[in-house]
Write an enzyme that holds these catalytic residues in place. Sequence first.
Site, PDB file in Angstrom:
ATOM      1  N   ARG A 222       0.849  -1.191   0.000  1.00  0.00           N
ATOM      2  CA  ARG A 222       0.000   0.000   0.000  1.00  0.00           C
ATOM      3  C   ARG A 222       0.882   1.238   0.000  1.00  0.00           C
ATOM      4  O   ARG A 222       2.009   1.218   0.542  1.00  0.00           O
ATOM      5  CB  ARG A 222      -0.879   0.037   1.255  1.00  0.00           C
ATOM      6  CG  ARG A 222      -2.077  -0.900   1.218  1.00  0.00           C
ATOM      7  CD  ARG A 222      -3.136  -0.413   0.244  1.00  0.00           C
ATOM      8  NE  ARG A 222      -4.307  -1.273   0.243  1.00  0.00           N
ATOM      9  CZ  ARG A 222      -4.519  -2.273  -0.617  1.00  0.00           C
ATOM     10  NH1 ARG A 222      -3.634  -2.551  -1.554  1.00  0.00           N
ATOM     11  NH2 ARG A 222      -5.622  -2.986  -0.562  1.00  0.00           N
ATOM     12  N   HIS A 270      -1.672   0.733  -9.656  1.00  0.00           N
ATOM     13  CA  HIS A 270      -2.350  -0.216  -8.746  1.00  0.00           C
ATOM     14  C   HIS A 270      -3.007  -1.362  -9.531  1.00  0.00           C
ATOM     15  O   HIS A 270      -4.205  -1.590  -9.438  1.00  0.00           O
ATOM     16  CB  HIS A 270      -3.385   0.515  -7.865  1.00  0.00           C
ATOM     17  CG  HIS A 270      -3.767  -0.269  -6.650  1.00  0.00           C
ATOM     18  ND1 HIS A 270      -4.092   0.299  -5.450  1.00  0.00           N
ATOM     19  CD2 HIS A 270      -3.897  -1.611  -6.445  1.00  0.00           C
ATOM     20  CE1 HIS A 270      -4.395  -0.629  -4.561  1.00  0.00           C
ATOM     21  NE2 HIS A 270      -4.287  -1.807  -5.152  1.00  0.00           N
TER      22      HIS A 270
HETATM   23  P1  NDP Z   1      -2.051 -11.715   4.603  1.00  0.00           P
HETATM   24  O1  NDP Z   1      -2.827 -11.143   5.733  1.00  0.00           O
HETATM   25  O2  NDP Z   1      -2.322 -13.121   4.182  1.00  0.00           O
HETATM   26  O3  NDP Z   1      -0.492 -11.606   4.934  1.00  0.00           O
HETATM   27  C1  NDP Z   1       0.076 -10.521   5.557  1.00  0.00           C
HETATM   28  C2  NDP Z   1       1.519 -10.810   5.905  1.00  0.00           C
HETATM   29  O4  NDP Z   1       2.119  -9.645   6.472  1.00  0.00           O
HETATM   30  C3  NDP Z   1       1.664 -11.924   6.943  1.00  0.00           C
HETATM   31  O5  NDP Z   1       2.781 -12.722   6.660  1.00  0.00           O
HETATM   32  C4  NDP Z   1       1.892 -11.142   8.242  1.00  0.00           C
HETATM   33  O6  NDP Z   1       2.625 -11.841   9.232  1.00  0.00           O
HETATM   34  C5  NDP Z   1       2.708  -9.984   7.718  1.00  0.00           C
HETATM   35  N1  NDP Z   1       2.655  -8.852   8.650  1.00  0.00           N
HETATM   36  C6  NDP Z   1       1.592  -8.099   9.010  1.00  0.00           C
HETATM   37  N2  NDP Z   1       1.938  -7.168   9.916  1.00  0.00           N
HETATM   38  C7  NDP Z   1       3.272  -7.344  10.135  1.00  0.00           C
HETATM   39  C8  NDP Z   1       4.212  -6.702  10.966  1.00  0.00           C
HETATM   40  N3  NDP Z   1       3.874  -5.682  11.783  1.00  0.00           N
HETATM   41  N4  NDP Z   1       5.493  -7.145  10.957  1.00  0.00           N
HETATM   42  C9  NDP Z   1       5.842  -8.179  10.155  1.00  0.00           C
HETATM   43  N5  NDP Z   1       4.998  -8.823   9.340  1.00  0.00           N
HETATM   44  C10 NDP Z   1       3.720  -8.411   9.326  1.00  0.00           C
HETATM   45  O7  NDP Z   1      -2.266 -10.714   3.388  1.00  0.00           O
HETATM   46  P2  NDP Z   1      -2.157 -11.024   1.811  1.00  0.00           P
HETATM   47  O8  NDP Z   1      -0.899 -11.753   1.587  1.00  0.00           O
HETATM   48  O9  NDP Z   1      -3.427 -11.604   1.311  1.00  0.00           O
HETATM   49  O10 NDP Z   1      -2.091  -9.530   1.222  1.00  0.00           O
HETATM   50  C11 NDP Z   1      -1.077  -8.639   1.628  1.00  0.00           C
HETATM   51  C12 NDP Z   1      -1.348  -7.225   1.113  1.00  0.00           C
HETATM   52  O11 NDP Z   1      -1.093  -7.147  -0.284  1.00  0.00           O
HETATM   53  C13 NDP Z   1      -2.787  -6.724   1.223  1.00  0.00           C
HETATM   54  O12 NDP Z   1      -3.094  -6.307   2.553  1.00  0.00           O
HETATM   55  C14 NDP Z   1      -2.790  -5.544   0.259  1.00  0.00           C
HETATM   56  O13 NDP Z   1      -2.376  -4.377   0.929  1.00  0.00           O
HETATM   57  C15 NDP Z   1      -1.704  -5.948  -0.757  1.00  0.00           C
HETATM   58  N6  NDP Z   1      -2.319  -6.217  -2.075  1.00  0.00           N
HETATM   59  C16 NDP Z   1      -1.982  -5.382  -3.115  1.00  0.00           C
HETATM   60  C17 NDP Z   1      -2.499  -5.593  -4.360  1.00  0.00           C
HETATM   61  C18 NDP Z   1      -2.087  -4.748  -5.519  1.00  0.00           C
HETATM   62  O14 NDP Z   1      -2.683  -4.848  -6.606  1.00  0.00           O
HETATM   63  N7  NDP Z   1      -1.073  -3.918  -5.375  1.00  0.00           N
HETATM   64  C19 NDP Z   1      -3.463  -6.681  -4.629  1.00  0.00           C
HETATM   65  C20 NDP Z   1      -3.730  -7.512  -3.478  1.00  0.00           C
HETATM   66  C21 NDP Z   1      -3.170  -7.260  -2.250  1.00  0.00           C
HETATM   67  P3  NDP Z   1       2.016 -13.188   9.924  1.00  0.00           P
HETATM   68  O15 NDP Z   1       1.990 -14.212   8.808  1.00  0.00           O
HETATM   69  O16 NDP Z   1       2.974 -13.523  10.962  1.00  0.00           O
HETATM   70  O17 NDP Z   1       0.636 -12.805  10.382  1.00  0.00           O
HETATM   71  C1  OXD Z   2      -6.432  -5.597  -2.956  1.00  0.00           C
HETATM   72  C2  OXD Z   2      -5.975  -4.635  -3.942  1.00  0.00           C
HETATM   73  O1  OXD Z   2      -6.213  -5.389  -1.759  1.00  0.00           O
HETATM   74  O2  OXD Z   2      -6.482  -4.650  -5.070  1.00  0.00           O
HETATM   75  O3  OXD Z   2      -7.040  -6.609  -3.359  1.00  0.00           O
HETATM   76  O4  OXD Z   2      -5.091  -3.847  -3.652  1.00  0.00           O
END
Ligand code: NDP
Ligand code: OXD
Length: 307
Positions: A222, A270
């Site tokens: 993000r 995005h």
């Molecule tokens: P998940 O919730 O499955 O994974 C999040 C990961 O981040 C986990 O491994 C988590 O750790 C880690 N995490 C969260 N907070 C911390 C922290 N403070 N310190 C260290 N690690 C942390 O999310 P997704 O993989 O499904 O998606 C991730 C992000 O990708 C979404 O929230 C979105 O913002 C972004 N996204 C962007 C898109 C785009 O088009 N650019 C499309 C889709 C998503 P733990 O495993 O230990 O909980």
């Molecule tokens: C999502 C994105 O979070 O599109 O799915 O960024």
Amino acid sequence: MTLLILMPDRDNSDLARALIRVDSDLDIRIWPDVGNKDDIDYIIVWNHPPGSLNEYPNLQLVASYGAGVDHIFNDPELPQQAIITRLVDDALKGQMSEYIAGTILNHRLRLTEYREFQAAGVWSPKEARRGKRVCLLGLGHIGQAVAEYLIRTGMTVCGWSQSPKDIDGVESFHGDEALEAAVCLADYVVCLLPLTPDTENILDMSLFSKMKKGACLINAGRGGHLNEGDLLDALYQGKPDMAYLDVFRTEPLPDDHPFWRHPKIYLTPHIASLTDLDKAAAQLVENYHNMKNGRPLSNPVNTQKGY
Ligand code: NDP
Ligand code: OXD
């Protein structure tokens, strides 16, 4: 039971049709044509007006029309009784894997440089860049899929998460103290974190100073993860050497933003991974039935953690 699509500033008729294709009995409303607010028990949201979810007294379920839920937690007045869910699917994982791998290969093979040489009529062969170590910040559903994909393309992958992980072929780091060890040897630092108070501005000068000279930053998490002023200073100092950005604090990126014309920033609007209409509709309807029949919901969000 009635489902409301509350996603301002977009045409939601395709989504309504996709939901009906999955279940023709659904009663669907599209905001702002809500009708009687008492009918609504399920709302699909993307960037809803803050405070507005409290207008629905029988609301049980709020579903994000995407993987991220920061747009929901931005609202300081969320209804306490409603459960929040998000999308998790193979299409999102697959697109993101291709986007990250494609970006890294583009950089390694200097493809954009050659395009610029072509425009200038310059013949200038160079060796491909050698760096193959990728650090994934975030090893969740998407991060783990990207890790597997990169390993298959011959990259060396490490990752950083909140809790410890044991993933084949991935050197795993967790917790704030391990962030430096995770990023310091990487040729590519890739942000796939959710945006929460703990991860906001994580891509700042402190992190850049720990990166290797010549390393690249890729942010597909993000815009709020990135301290934009720090990035401009850090690029000037060469750490990172290049930044590939898909997400921004303000989207669309304002016309006068310095990122547009920066020679070391490559940006995409995005699109790293777009929600697949039919896959999303199937999941959203499945959860509607789960809710109706008192079954556990798929992909609930931990409201304490904020992701
Ligand atoms: P998940 O919730 O499955 O994974 C999040 C990961 O981040 C986990 O491994 C988590 O750790 C880690 N995490 C969260 N907070 C911390 C922290 N403070 N310190 C260290 N690690 C942390 O999310 P997704 O993989 O499904 O998606 C991730 C992000 O990708 C979404 O929230 C979105 O913002 C972004 N996204 C962007 C898109 C785009 O088009 N650019 C499309 C889709 C998503 P733990 O495993 O230990 O909980
Ligand atoms: C999502 C994105 O979070 O599109 O799915 O960024």
